[in-house]
Design a protein around this motif. Sequence first.
Motif, mmCIF file in Angstrom:
data_model
loop_
_atom_site.group_PDB
_atom_site.id
_atom_site.type_symbol
_atom_site.label_atom_id
_atom_site.label_comp_id
_atom_site.label_asym_id
_atom_site.label_seq_id
_atom_site.Cartn_x
_atom_site.Cartn_y
_atom_site.Cartn_z
ATOM 1 N N VAL A 175 0.838 -1.208 0.000
ATOM 2 C CA VAL A 175 0.000 0.000 0.000
ATOM 3 C C VAL A 175 0.872 1.257 0.000
ATOM 4 N N VAL A 176 1.916 1.261 0.816
ATOM 5 C CA VAL A 176 2.803 2.429 0.885
ATOM 6 C C VAL A 176 3.519 2.631 -0.448
ATOM 7 N N PHE A 177 4.058 1.566 -1.015
ATOM 8 C CA PHE A 177 4.758 1.674 -2.302
ATOM 9 C C PHE A 177 3.812 2.166 -3.394
ATOM 10 N N THR A 178 2.695 1.477 -3.543
ATOM 11 C CA THR A 178 1.771 1.799 -4.624
ATOM 12 C C THR A 178 1.109 3.153 -4.401
ATOM 13 N N GLY A 179 0.764 3.449 -3.164
ATOM 14 C CA GLY A 179 0.152 4.742 -2.860
ATOM 15 C C GLY A 179 1.086 5.899 -3.136
ATOM 16 N N SER A 180 2.355 5.738 -2.802
ATOM 17 C CA SER A 180 3.311 6.818 -3.066
ATOM 18 C C SER A 180 3.507 7.008 -4.573
ATOM 19 N N ALA A 181 3.516 5.907 -5.318
ATOM 20 C CA ALA A 181 3.620 6.022 -6.777
ATOM 21 C C ALA A 181 2.376 6.710 -7.342
ATOM 22 N N ALA A 182 1.210 6.373 -6.817
ATOM 23 C CA ALA A 182 -0.035 6.993 -7.283
ATOM 24 C C ALA A 182 -0.012 8.498 -7.056
ATOM 25 N N VAL A 183 0.428 8.908 -5.883
ATOM 26 C CA VAL A 183 0.501 10.345 -5.586
ATOM 27 C C VAL A 183 1.453 11.029 -6.555
ATOM 28 N N THR A 184 2.601 10.420 -6.805
ATOM 29 C CA THR A 184 3.581 10.992 -7.730
ATOM 30 C C THR A 184 2.970 11.195 -9.116
ATOM 31 N N TYR A 185 2.203 10.228 -9.560
ATOM 32 C CA TYR A 185 1.562 10.335 -10.873
ATOM 33 C C TYR A 185 0.459 11.381 -10.880
ATOM 34 N N LEU A 186 -0.287 11.477 -9.804
ATOM 35 C CA LEU A 186 -1.457 12.360 -9.789
ATOM 36 C C LEU A 186 -1.134 13.825 -9.519
ATOM 37 N N ILE A 187 -0.011 14.114 -8.868
ATOM 38 C CA ILE A 187 0.308 15.516 -8.564
ATOM 39 C C ILE A 187 1.043 16.199 -9.713
ATOM 40 N N GLN A 222 9.290 9.401 -17.610
ATOM 41 C CA GLN A 222 9.185 7.963 -17.852
ATOM 42 C C GLN A 222 8.258 7.688 -19.033
ATOM 43 N N ALA A 223 7.143 8.409 -19.087
ATOM 44 C CA ALA A 223 6.204 8.244 -20.204
ATOM 45 C C ALA A 223 6.885 8.622 -21.522
ATOM 46 N N ASP A 224 7.613 9.723 -21.511
ATOM 47 C CA ASP A 224 8.327 10.146 -22.715
ATOM 48 C C ASP A 224 9.326 9.078 -23.162
ATOM 49 N N MET A 225 10.066 8.536 -22.213
ATOM 50 C CA MET A 225 11.086 7.537 -22.523
ATOM 51 C C MET A 225 10.455 6.274 -23.115
ATOM 52 N N LYS A 226 9.267 5.917 -22.641
ATOM 53 C CA LYS A 226 8.605 4.697 -23.104
ATOM 54 C C LYS A 226 7.721 4.937 -24.320
ATOM 55 N N GLY A 227 7.612 6.193 -24.744
ATOM 56 C CA GLY A 227 6.765 6.492 -25.886
ATOM 57 C C GLY A 227 5.278 6.453 -25.566
ATOM 58 N N ILE A 228 4.954 6.695 -24.314
ATOM 59 C CA ILE A 228 3.556 6.704 -23.869
ATOM 60 C C ILE A 228 3.092 8.154 -23.823
ATOM 61 N N PRO A 229 1.914 8.457 -24.349
ATOM 62 C CA PRO A 229 1.431 9.843 -24.295
ATOM 63 C C PRO A 229 1.317 10.341 -22.849
ATOM 64 N N ARG A 230 1.710 11.589 -22.635
ATOM 65 C CA ARG A 230 1.619 12.167 -21.289
ATOM 66 C C ARG A 230 0.189 12.203 -20.770
ATOM 67 N N SER A 231 -0.771 12.195 -21.662
ATOM 68 C CA SER A 231 -2.172 12.194 -21.239
ATOM 69 C C SER A 231 -2.544 10.913 -20.502
ATOM 70 N N VAL A 286 -0.619 9.613 -18.146
ATOM 71 C CA VAL A 286 -0.026 9.651 -16.800
ATOM 72 C C VAL A 286 -1.107 9.723 -15.711
ATOM 73 N N PRO A 287 -2.093 10.620 -15.804
ATOM 74 C CA PRO A 287 -3.138 10.626 -14.767
ATOM 75 C C PRO A 287 -3.966 9.337 -14.756
ATOM 76 N N VAL A 288 -4.146 8.731 -15.916
ATOM 77 C CA VAL A 288 -4.886 7.463 -15.979
ATOM 78 C C VAL A 288 -4.112 6.375 -15.235
ATOM 79 N N LEU A 289 -2.813 6.323 -15.486
ATOM 80 C CA LEU A 289 -1.977 5.349 -14.776
ATOM 81 C C LEU A 289 -1.988 5.624 -13.279
ATOM 82 N N GLY A 290 -1.967 6.899 -12.898
ATOM 83 C CA GLY A 290 -2.079 7.261 -11.486
ATOM 84 C C GLY A 290 -3.408 6.813 -10.898
ATOM 85 N N GLY A 291 -4.462 6.929 -11.683
ATOM 86 C CA GLY A 291 -5.776 6.463 -11.234
ATOM 87 C C GLY A 291 -5.807 4.958 -11.029
ATOM 88 N N LEU A 292 -5.145 4.216 -11.918
ATOM 89 C CA LEU A 292 -5.070 2.765 -11.751
ATOM 90 C C LEU A 292 -4.293 2.398 -10.487
#
Length: 111
Positions: free
Chosen positions: A10-22, A30-39, A41-47
Motif C-alpha cells: 500500500v505504501v509503495f503503490t500509494g506513493s507512486a499513485a501520488v507521484t503520478y497524480l500531482i 518515464q512516459a516520454d522515454m517509453k513512448g507513452i502519451p503524457r495524457s 499519466v493521470p490514468v496510470l495514477g488512477g489505476l
Amino acid sequence: MYIVITVIAVVFTGSAAVTYLIGHDYPKTQADMKGIPRSWVPVLGGLLTAGTIGLLAGFAVPWLGKAAAAGLVLYFVGALIAHLRVGSRQLVGPAVFLVTEIAALVVALAR
C-alpha cells in the motif's frame, strides 16, 4: 505476515499513485522515454490509486484485496514490458514494485 506485506505494498503503490497524480516530472519523463502519451499519466495514477484502495479494502473484503493485488501485478508486468520494449535498463524500480505486489497477492491468496 499478511498485514505487514500488504501495508508495504500500500505504501509503495500509494506513493507512486501520488507521484503520478500531482504532476511530478518523474512519471512524465518515464512516459516520454517509453513512448507513452503524457495524457496517460493521470490514468496510470488512477489505476495505481484504485489498486491501493483495493489493497486496503482487502482487509475488510478479502476477494477485493486479491483482485487489487492481481491487477497491480499485471500493471507492473506491463511496466516491465514497457521498459524492455524501449531497451531501458532501468528495471530495478518496476521489478521491486512487481515483487512487492506478487508478495501481496501470495499472502492474500494464502490467507
